[in-house]
Design a protein around this motif. Structure first.
Motif, PDB file in Angstrom:
ATOM      1  N   ALA A 135       0.858  -1.189   0.000  1.00 40.52           N
ATOM      2  CA  ALA A 135       0.000   0.000   0.000  1.00 40.52           C
ATOM      3  C   ALA A 135       0.886   1.227   0.000  1.00 40.52           C
ATOM      4  CB  ALA A 135      -0.914   0.007   1.222  1.00 40.52           C
ATOM      5  N   ALA A 136       0.390   2.305  -0.620  1.00 36.97           N
ATOM      6  CA  ALA A 136       1.131   3.557  -0.671  1.00 36.97           C
ATOM      7  C   ALA A 136       0.152   4.714  -0.590  1.00 36.97           C
ATOM      8  CB  ALA A 136       1.955   3.656  -1.959  1.00 36.97           C
ATOM      9  N   ALA A 137       0.498   5.712   0.228  1.00 36.47           N
ATOM     10  CA  ALA A 137      -0.352   6.887   0.396  1.00 36.47           C
ATOM     11  C   ALA A 137       0.492   8.140   0.272  1.00 36.47           C
ATOM     12  CB  ALA A 137      -1.046   6.859   1.762  1.00 36.47           C
ATOM     13  N   ALA A 138      -0.022   9.122  -0.458  1.00 39.84           N
ATOM     14  CA  ALA A 138       0.663  10.401  -0.636  1.00 39.84           C
ATOM     15  C   ALA A 138      -0.258  11.520  -0.198  1.00 39.84           C
ATOM     16  CB  ALA A 138       1.065  10.591  -2.096  1.00 39.84           C
ATOM     17  N   PHE A 139       0.233  12.353   0.720  1.00 38.35           N
ATOM     18  CA  PHE A 139      -0.516  13.501   1.217  1.00 38.35           C
ATOM     19  C   PHE A 139       0.172  14.770   0.698  1.00 38.35           C
ATOM     20  CE2 PHE A 139      -0.358  10.446   4.991  1.00 38.35           C
ATOM     21  CZ  PHE A 139      -1.402   9.677   4.502  1.00 38.35           C
ATOM     22  N   SER A 140      -0.516  15.534  -0.136  1.00 43.40           N
ATOM     23  CA  SER A 140       0.031  16.774  -0.711  1.00 43.40           C
ATOM     24  C   SER A 140       1.342  16.516  -1.440  1.00 43.40           C
ATOM     25  CB  SER A 140       0.247  17.836   0.384  1.00 43.40           C
ATOM     26  OG  SER A 140      -0.918  18.056   1.120  1.00 43.40           O
TER      27      SER A 140
END
Length: 323
Positions: A184-189
């Motif tokens: 899983a990968a998450a990018a915030f801004s």
């Protein structure tokens, strides 16, 4: 594999053991040539700071760990790993300094890894005008730190990754450039389309590095976007989006306008730019038929919004590590 959730009793017992064990910085015996931990130092009830001698960086670099309940370097088992990458002009202390990540992850049974990524490292091995060499952030993280964690700190091979701003770029870059490494990968801004709006001869693509690290020639990182176009495309999440198939993806960004968690009385240009990148990137994923959870909201380039997004993303990150 054991489930990630651990009993509260185990967490309490671990905190007692950790307090007894981490009473001060400790030197680590020298090993063979290669990346190695030279010191360990406590940084909180569950936090441990590693100083790593890194050939890729040509110097020592820091990595902060949040150890899960019941962790032991001599355990027969391993623990799933959550990497958290920081943004520009920051360091390995960012997530524990600015958010409640220690509390959020306390009962999760996950080893949290927060490496230093440099003020303007861009989670890349720098081109250095064709000479290569330090700083080689990608090699430091994905080869050296990863090997150390699995060899000496009981890190498993079930991994998820998330990051804010420059760290969002890193989260998607590492996931795409090392297929199969992260579930899983998450990018915030995150700046997820580094050539967004680029025109031949336009040098504005390098403004971020120039702003965060004044005096640094931004062409050291990936070269000129026209003359070294292949390097830029290889480090642009938008261009390598097809490699993200099968990964649980999450992207979030704000409009730049002040939102419910406060902000400046005018539109934040940094977040507004990140929002354009995020929308282009998620649009590309959808063109490719790659599922992504996207959140677009009113908010700015600041920690209250990134803490909120980490809380919202955390169940997905855990589910990927369990599955």
């Amino acid at each position: 594999m054991a489930r990630l959730l651990t009993p509260a009793a185990s967490a309490g017992a671990f905190l007692l053991l950790a307090s007894a064990a981490f009473t001060g910085a400790a030197a680590v015996p020298a090993a063979a040539a290669g990346p190695r931990v030279v010191t360990e130092a406590p940084a909180g009830p569950r936090a441990l700071d590693l100083t790593v001698q890194s050939p890729a960086m040509g110097r020592q670099e820091k990595v902060r760990l949040l150890l899960p309940a019941g962790w032991s370097r001599d355990a027969a088992r391993t623990w799933p790993v959550l990497w958290l990458l920081h943004g520009g002009a920051d360091d390995h202390t960012a997530w524990t300094r600015e958010t409640d990540v220690e509390r959020l992850t306390a009962g999760s049974g996950v080893l949290v890894v927060m490496p230093n990524g440099g003020r303007c490292g861009n989670y890349s091995d720098w081109w250095n005008h064709g000479a290569g060499g330090p700083p080689a952030w990608e090699t430091f993280h994905m080869s050296e730190v990863r090997r150390i964690l699995e060899r000496d700190y009981r890190a498993g091979t079930r991994r998820a990754i998330a990051g804010n701003s420059m760290g969002g770029l890193g989260a998607m870059l590492y996931t795409a450039r090392f297929p199969g490494s992260f579930r899983a990968a998450a990018a915030f801004s995150g700046y997820l389309h580094t050539l967004h709006g680029h025109r031949p001869g336009d040098d504005s693509a390098g403004w971020g590095t120039s702003l965060v690290c004044p005096g640094t020639d931004w062409r050291r990182v990936w070269g000129d976007p026209d003359d070294q176009a292949a390097i830029w495309h290889a480090h642009n999440p938008y261009d390598v989006a097809d490699r993200l198939r099968g990964v649980r993806l999450r992207v979030a960004s704000g409009s730049g306008r002040a939102g419910p968690l406060g902000g400046l009385p005018f539109t934040d240009p940094v977040e507004a730019a990140a929002d354009g990148h995020a929308r282009a990137f998620t649009g590309r994923l959808r063109e490719l038929g790659v599922p992504v959870t996207a959140r677009f909201y009113d908010g700015q380039h600041s920690w209250p919004y990134w803490q909120r997004e980490l809380h919202l993303a955390f169940p997905d990150l855990l589910a990927a590590l369990e599955g």
